[in-house]
Design an enzyme around this catalytic site. Sequence first.
Site, PDB file in Angstrom:
ATOM      1  N   TYR A  30      -2.457  -6.771  -2.986  1.00 35.39           N
ATOM      2  CA  TYR A  30      -2.280  -5.361  -3.348  1.00 35.39           C
ATOM      3  C   TYR A  30      -3.408  -4.526  -2.750  1.00 35.39           C
ATOM      4  O   TYR A  30      -4.580  -4.845  -2.924  1.00 35.39           O
ATOM      5  CB  TYR A  30      -2.349  -5.201  -4.877  1.00 35.39           C
ATOM      6  CG  TYR A  30      -1.141  -5.682  -5.647  1.00 35.39           C
ATOM      7  CD1 TYR A  30      -0.058  -6.259  -5.006  1.00 35.39           C
ATOM      8  CD2 TYR A  30      -1.099  -5.529  -7.036  1.00 35.39           C
ATOM      9  CE1 TYR A  30       1.038  -6.689  -5.730  1.00 35.39           C
ATOM     10  CE2 TYR A  30      -0.004  -5.959  -7.763  1.00 35.39           C
ATOM     11  CZ  TYR A  30       1.065  -6.537  -7.114  1.00 35.39           C
ATOM     12  OH  TYR A  30       2.136  -6.951  -7.843  1.00 35.39           O
ATOM     13  N   ARG A  86      -1.943   8.998 -10.486  1.00 37.40           N
ATOM     14  CA  ARG A  86      -3.027   9.224 -11.432  1.00 37.40           C
ATOM     15  C   ARG A  86      -4.379   9.484 -10.764  1.00 37.40           C
ATOM     16  O   ARG A  86      -5.340   9.828 -11.437  1.00 37.40           O
ATOM     17  CB  ARG A  86      -3.111   8.038 -12.404  1.00 37.40           C
ATOM     18  CG  ARG A  86      -1.940   8.036 -13.396  1.00 37.40           C
ATOM     19  CD  ARG A  86      -2.149   7.047 -14.499  1.00 37.40           C
ATOM     20  NE  ARG A  86      -1.951   5.686 -14.047  1.00 37.40           N
ATOM     21  CZ  ARG A  86      -2.520   4.623 -14.618  1.00 37.40           C
ATOM     22  NH1 ARG A  86      -3.326   4.785 -15.650  1.00 37.40           N
ATOM     23  NH2 ARG A  86      -2.289   3.409 -14.159  1.00 37.40           N
ATOM     24  N   LYS A 107     -29.559   9.804  16.911  1.00 46.00           N
ATOM     25  CA  LYS A 107     -28.111   9.599  17.045  1.00 46.00           C
ATOM     26  C   LYS A 107     -27.793   9.076  18.434  1.00 46.00           C
ATOM     27  O   LYS A 107     -28.298   9.622  19.416  1.00 46.00           O
ATOM     28  CB  LYS A 107     -27.381  10.926  16.818  1.00 46.00           C
ATOM     29  CG  LYS A 107     -25.875  10.797  16.900  1.00 46.00           C
ATOM     30  CD  LYS A 107     -25.201  11.982  17.550  1.00 46.00           C
ATOM     31  CE  LYS A 107     -25.289  11.943  19.052  1.00 46.00           C
ATOM     32  NZ  LYS A 107     -24.502  12.949  19.743  1.00 46.00           N
ATOM     33  N   SER A 152     -47.552  19.484  25.699  1.00 44.24           N
ATOM     34  CA  SER A 152     -47.021  20.039  24.452  1.00 44.24           C
ATOM     35  C   SER A 152     -46.357  21.383  24.713  1.00 44.24           C
ATOM     36  O   SER A 152     -46.840  22.160  25.526  1.00 44.24           O
ATOM     37  CB  SER A 152     -48.154  20.293  23.456  1.00 44.24           C
ATOM     38  OG  SER A 152     -48.845  19.118  23.244  1.00 44.24           O
ATOM     39  N   ALA A 209       0.818  -1.213   0.000  1.00 46.73           N
ATOM     40  CA  ALA A 209       0.000   0.000   0.000  1.00 46.73           C
ATOM     41  C   ALA A 209       0.851   1.263   0.000  1.00 46.73           C
ATOM     42  O   ALA A 209       0.458   2.294   0.517  1.00 46.73           O
ATOM     43  CB  ALA A 209      -0.904  -0.008   1.226  1.00 46.73           C
ATOM     44  N   ASN A 260      -6.521   2.795 -10.360  1.00 49.62           N
ATOM     45  CA  ASN A 260      -5.413   3.726 -10.578  1.00 49.62           C
ATOM     46  C   ASN A 260      -5.881   5.150 -10.830  1.00 49.62           C
ATOM     47  O   ASN A 260      -5.117   6.086 -10.703  1.00 49.62           O
ATOM     48  CB  ASN A 260      -4.557   3.259 -11.762  1.00 49.62           C
ATOM     49  CG  ASN A 260      -4.008   1.857 -11.525  1.00 49.62           C
ATOM     50  OD1 ASN A 260      -3.219   1.640 -10.613  1.00 49.62           O
ATOM     51  ND2 ASN A 260      -4.461   0.896 -12.318  1.00 49.62           N
ATOM     52  N   GLU A 309       7.074  -8.368 -17.396  1.00 47.12           N
ATOM     53  CA  GLU A 309       6.275  -7.139 -17.441  1.00 47.12           C
ATOM     54  C   GLU A 309       6.093  -6.719 -18.905  1.00 47.12           C
ATOM     55  O   GLU A 309       7.001  -6.911 -19.721  1.00 47.12           O
ATOM     56  CB  GLU A 309       7.003  -6.053 -16.622  1.00 47.12           C
ATOM     57  CG  GLU A 309       6.141  -4.888 -16.201  1.00 47.12           C
ATOM     58  CD  GLU A 309       5.074  -5.228 -15.160  1.00 47.12           C
ATOM     59  OE1 GLU A 309       4.661  -6.400 -15.059  1.00 47.12           O
ATOM     60  OE2 GLU A 309       4.635  -4.296 -14.459  1.00 47.12           O
ATOM     61  N   ASN A 319     -29.222  18.137  23.726  1.00 45.15           N
ATOM     62  CA  ASN A 319     -28.175  17.300  24.321  1.00 45.15           C
ATOM     63  C   ASN A 319     -26.834  17.997  24.448  1.00 45.15           C
ATOM     64  O   ASN A 319     -25.926  17.463  25.051  1.00 45.15           O
ATOM     65  CB  ASN A 319     -28.010  16.013  23.502  1.00 45.15           C
ATOM     66  CG  ASN A 319     -27.609  16.292  22.072  1.00 45.15           C
ATOM     67  OD1 ASN A 319     -27.964  17.334  21.505  1.00 45.15           O
ATOM     68  ND2 ASN A 319     -26.871  15.383  21.470  1.00 45.15           N
TER      69      ASN A 319
HETATM   70  C1  UD1 Z   1       1.507  -4.929 -11.133  1.00 44.76           C
HETATM   71  C2  UD1 Z   1       2.420  -5.996 -11.742  1.00 44.76           C
HETATM   72  C3  UD1 Z   1       1.868  -6.448 -13.078  1.00 44.76           C
HETATM   73  C4  UD1 Z   1       0.468  -6.979 -12.896  1.00 44.76           C
HETATM   74  C5  UD1 Z   1      -0.404  -5.914 -12.236  1.00 44.76           C
HETATM   75  C6  UD1 Z   1      -1.766  -6.478 -11.891  1.00 44.76           C
HETATM   76  C7  UD1 Z   1       4.687  -5.518 -10.959  1.00 44.76           C
HETATM   77  C8  UD1 Z   1       5.985  -4.878 -11.236  1.00 44.76           C
HETATM   78  N1  UD1 Z   1       3.750  -5.421 -11.875  1.00 44.76           N
HETATM   79  O1  UD1 Z   1       1.532  -3.797 -11.990  1.00 44.76           O
HETATM   80  O2  UD1 Z   1       2.673  -7.482 -13.626  1.00 44.76           O
HETATM   81  O3  UD1 Z   1      -0.078  -7.370 -14.149  1.00 44.76           O
HETATM   82  O4  UD1 Z   1       0.196  -5.472 -11.009  1.00 44.76           O
HETATM   83  O5  UD1 Z   1      -2.587  -5.440 -11.403  1.00 44.76           O
HETATM   84  O6  UD1 Z   1       4.526  -6.145  -9.911  1.00 44.76           O
HETATM   85  N2  UD1 Z   1       3.565  -0.800  -4.466  1.00 44.76           N
HETATM   86  C9  UD1 Z   1       4.279  -0.529  -3.328  1.00 44.76           C
HETATM   87  N3  UD1 Z   1       5.564  -0.124  -3.446  1.00 44.76           N
HETATM   88  C10 UD1 Z   1       6.177   0.010  -4.649  1.00 44.76           C
HETATM   89  C11 UD1 Z   1       5.439  -0.277  -5.807  1.00 44.76           C
HETATM   90  C12 UD1 Z   1       4.137  -0.689  -5.688  1.00 44.76           C
HETATM   91  O7  UD1 Z   1       3.746  -0.632  -2.207  1.00 44.76           O
HETATM   92  O8  UD1 Z   1       7.369   0.370  -4.656  1.00 44.76           O
HETATM   93  C13 UD1 Z   1       2.163  -1.256  -4.325  1.00 44.76           C
HETATM   94  C14 UD1 Z   1       1.151  -0.286  -4.901  1.00 44.76           C
HETATM   95  O9  UD1 Z   1       0.695   0.621  -3.910  1.00 44.76           O
HETATM   96  C15 UD1 Z   1       0.019  -1.217  -5.353  1.00 44.76           C
HETATM   97  C16 UD1 Z   1       0.758  -2.512  -5.691  1.00 44.76           C
HETATM   98  O10 UD1 Z   1       2.002  -2.465  -5.051  1.00 44.76           O
HETATM   99  O11 UD1 Z   1      -0.894  -1.461  -4.305  1.00 44.76           O
HETATM  100  C17 UD1 Z   1       0.922  -2.709  -7.207  1.00 44.76           C
HETATM  101  O12 UD1 Z   1       1.720  -1.672  -7.725  1.00 44.76           O
HETATM  102  P1  UD1 Z   1       1.382  -0.961  -9.102  1.00 44.76           P
HETATM  103  O13 UD1 Z   1       2.378   0.090  -9.343  1.00 44.76           O
HETATM  104  O14 UD1 Z   1      -0.048  -0.541  -9.115  1.00 44.76           O
HETATM  105  O15 UD1 Z   1       1.636  -2.150 -10.117  1.00 44.76           O
HETATM  106  P2  UD1 Z   1       0.984  -2.333 -11.555  1.00 44.76           P
HETATM  107  O16 UD1 Z   1       1.595  -1.367 -12.481  1.00 44.76           O
HETATM  108  O17 UD1 Z   1      -0.483  -2.342 -11.435  1.00 44.76           O
HETATM  109 CA    CA Z   2      -2.075  -1.377 -10.012  1.00 43.49          CA
END
Ligand code: UD1
Ligand code: CA
Length: 451
Positions: free
Chosen positions: A103, A15, A334, A406, A9, A227, A155, A369
């Site tokens: 994720y 974006r 409430k 009342s 996270a 995203n 990738e 209240n």
């Molecule tokens: C990633 C995968 C891709 C896959 C896709 C599916 C990688 C490099 N790519 O791409 O192959 O098809 O998910 O949705 O794994 N995050 C971190 N730290 C970082 C980078 C990312 O915590 O340094 C977290 C992000 O917050 C997110 C998750 O990892 O929750 C995925 O990262 P994101 O950059 O969204 O990867 P994708 O480009 O979606």
């Molecule tokens: Ca993603």
Amino acid sequence: MATALIVLAAGQGTRMNSDLPKVLHPLGGVPLLVHAMASGDAVNPDKIVVIAGHGVEAVETAVRAYSPDAVILRQTEQLGTGHAVMQAADALADFEGNAIVVYGDTPFVRPETIAKMAASHDDGNAVVVLGFETAEPGRYGRIILGEDGLDQIVEAKDASDDQLSITLCNGGLVAADAQLLFALLSTIGNDNASGEYYLFDIVAAARAQGHSASVVTCDESETLGINTRTELARAEAIFQTTKRAEALENGVTLTAPDTVFFSFDTHIGRDAVIEPNVVFGPGVTIESGATIRAFSHLEGCHVSQQSVVGPYARLRPGAELGESTKVGNFVEVKNATLSEGSKVNHLSYIGDAQIGKRTNVGAGTITCNYDGFMKHRTEIGDGAFIGSNTMLVAPVKIGNEAMTASGSVINKDVPDGALALARARQETKPGMARKLFEKLKAAKAKLNKEV
Ligand code: UD1
Ligand code: CA
């Protein structure tokens, strides 16, 4: 076998164009990452580790609200998904068991899917990844299968034309023995198009060391990642559609399903009726046979069997409605309990209160209240009758079978069976109105002549 859930996270979510970290944007009334954590509950994790980066304090607050014992770690620089998981190595150094990586921005993975990944790992596959078939593989990682199963993941940015034509894509989630996961991660590099450490590179590393690897597949809809705001809005629409279908299937009547909005944890019992344009915020339970009439807004409340709420009612956190109660139009409740058979039918505010059984609260009643500094409680007994437009200046107690007249402003306790009158006494002056009308008429006529 013990299981650790690792939630990624830390991504900035550029974006989203937002000050709020991406994983904290709400879906169905709770942050995105709570959905990911809830899916992970399928494997009963013994330990939850959340890797945060941007807005770590806010992420910590949201995580703790869902899972007080979770460990929150900071990834100061976002160097890739592999680097993110590596941040958990110290915290899990003594952990014996499986690790499941999810994720935080991927809310729809079904718990059953994660359970399947855990099962595949238990079957002897050292590394298990999640895959899905899609007609539009776009920028997803591609899953490369060899003669004896999963070979590697590439990738899109790094893939050859041949590899780009593959439609089996990487869903991102991984299951592996925790210590093996960190050992494999320590061998991977960042020599790729993004210069990032890719989590999935552990697949090729595992195979090179003679470990087995497998893919568990799920429906494409489960791997939808958020995203952008557009994707978030689309996800909310999907979430609501699913919740409406679930409610209908569970025996709830929705007169106009598309106008009813649910939260992540909305519970509605069988044979409840939900009229059009009702919004359920987080923490709502509606028991079977209750009716929520049109244009009502509910959050953090409990409505018992056969009760009727609305139309145009507002139930706020801590509203507890007993069986066969009624909360009518333009009533706000409430942090208050209404016991069995009690009614607040019109234009009232009931806050920080306890109302007994079969009590009738007249139109326009207000529990006063708040004194500008502190909140105070109002207690009303069983079978009481609160006259219309009573101001209950809390703290105050109204006894069983007591009455208020009342228009009373009640600031002293009323004992059981007593009637409290607290308003100016009426004075009636015979003929006075007629005299007044004549006087006013004459004054107006005089004024018109002068003009
Ligand atoms: C990633 C995968 C891709 C896959 C896709 C599916 C990688 C490099 N790519 O791409 O192959 O098809 O998910 O949705 O794994 N995050 C971190 N730290 C970082 C980078 C990312 O915590 O340094 C977290 C992000 O917050 C997110 C998750 O990892 O929750 C995925 O990262 P994101 O950059 O969204 O990867 P994708 O480009 O979606
Ligand atoms: Ca993603």
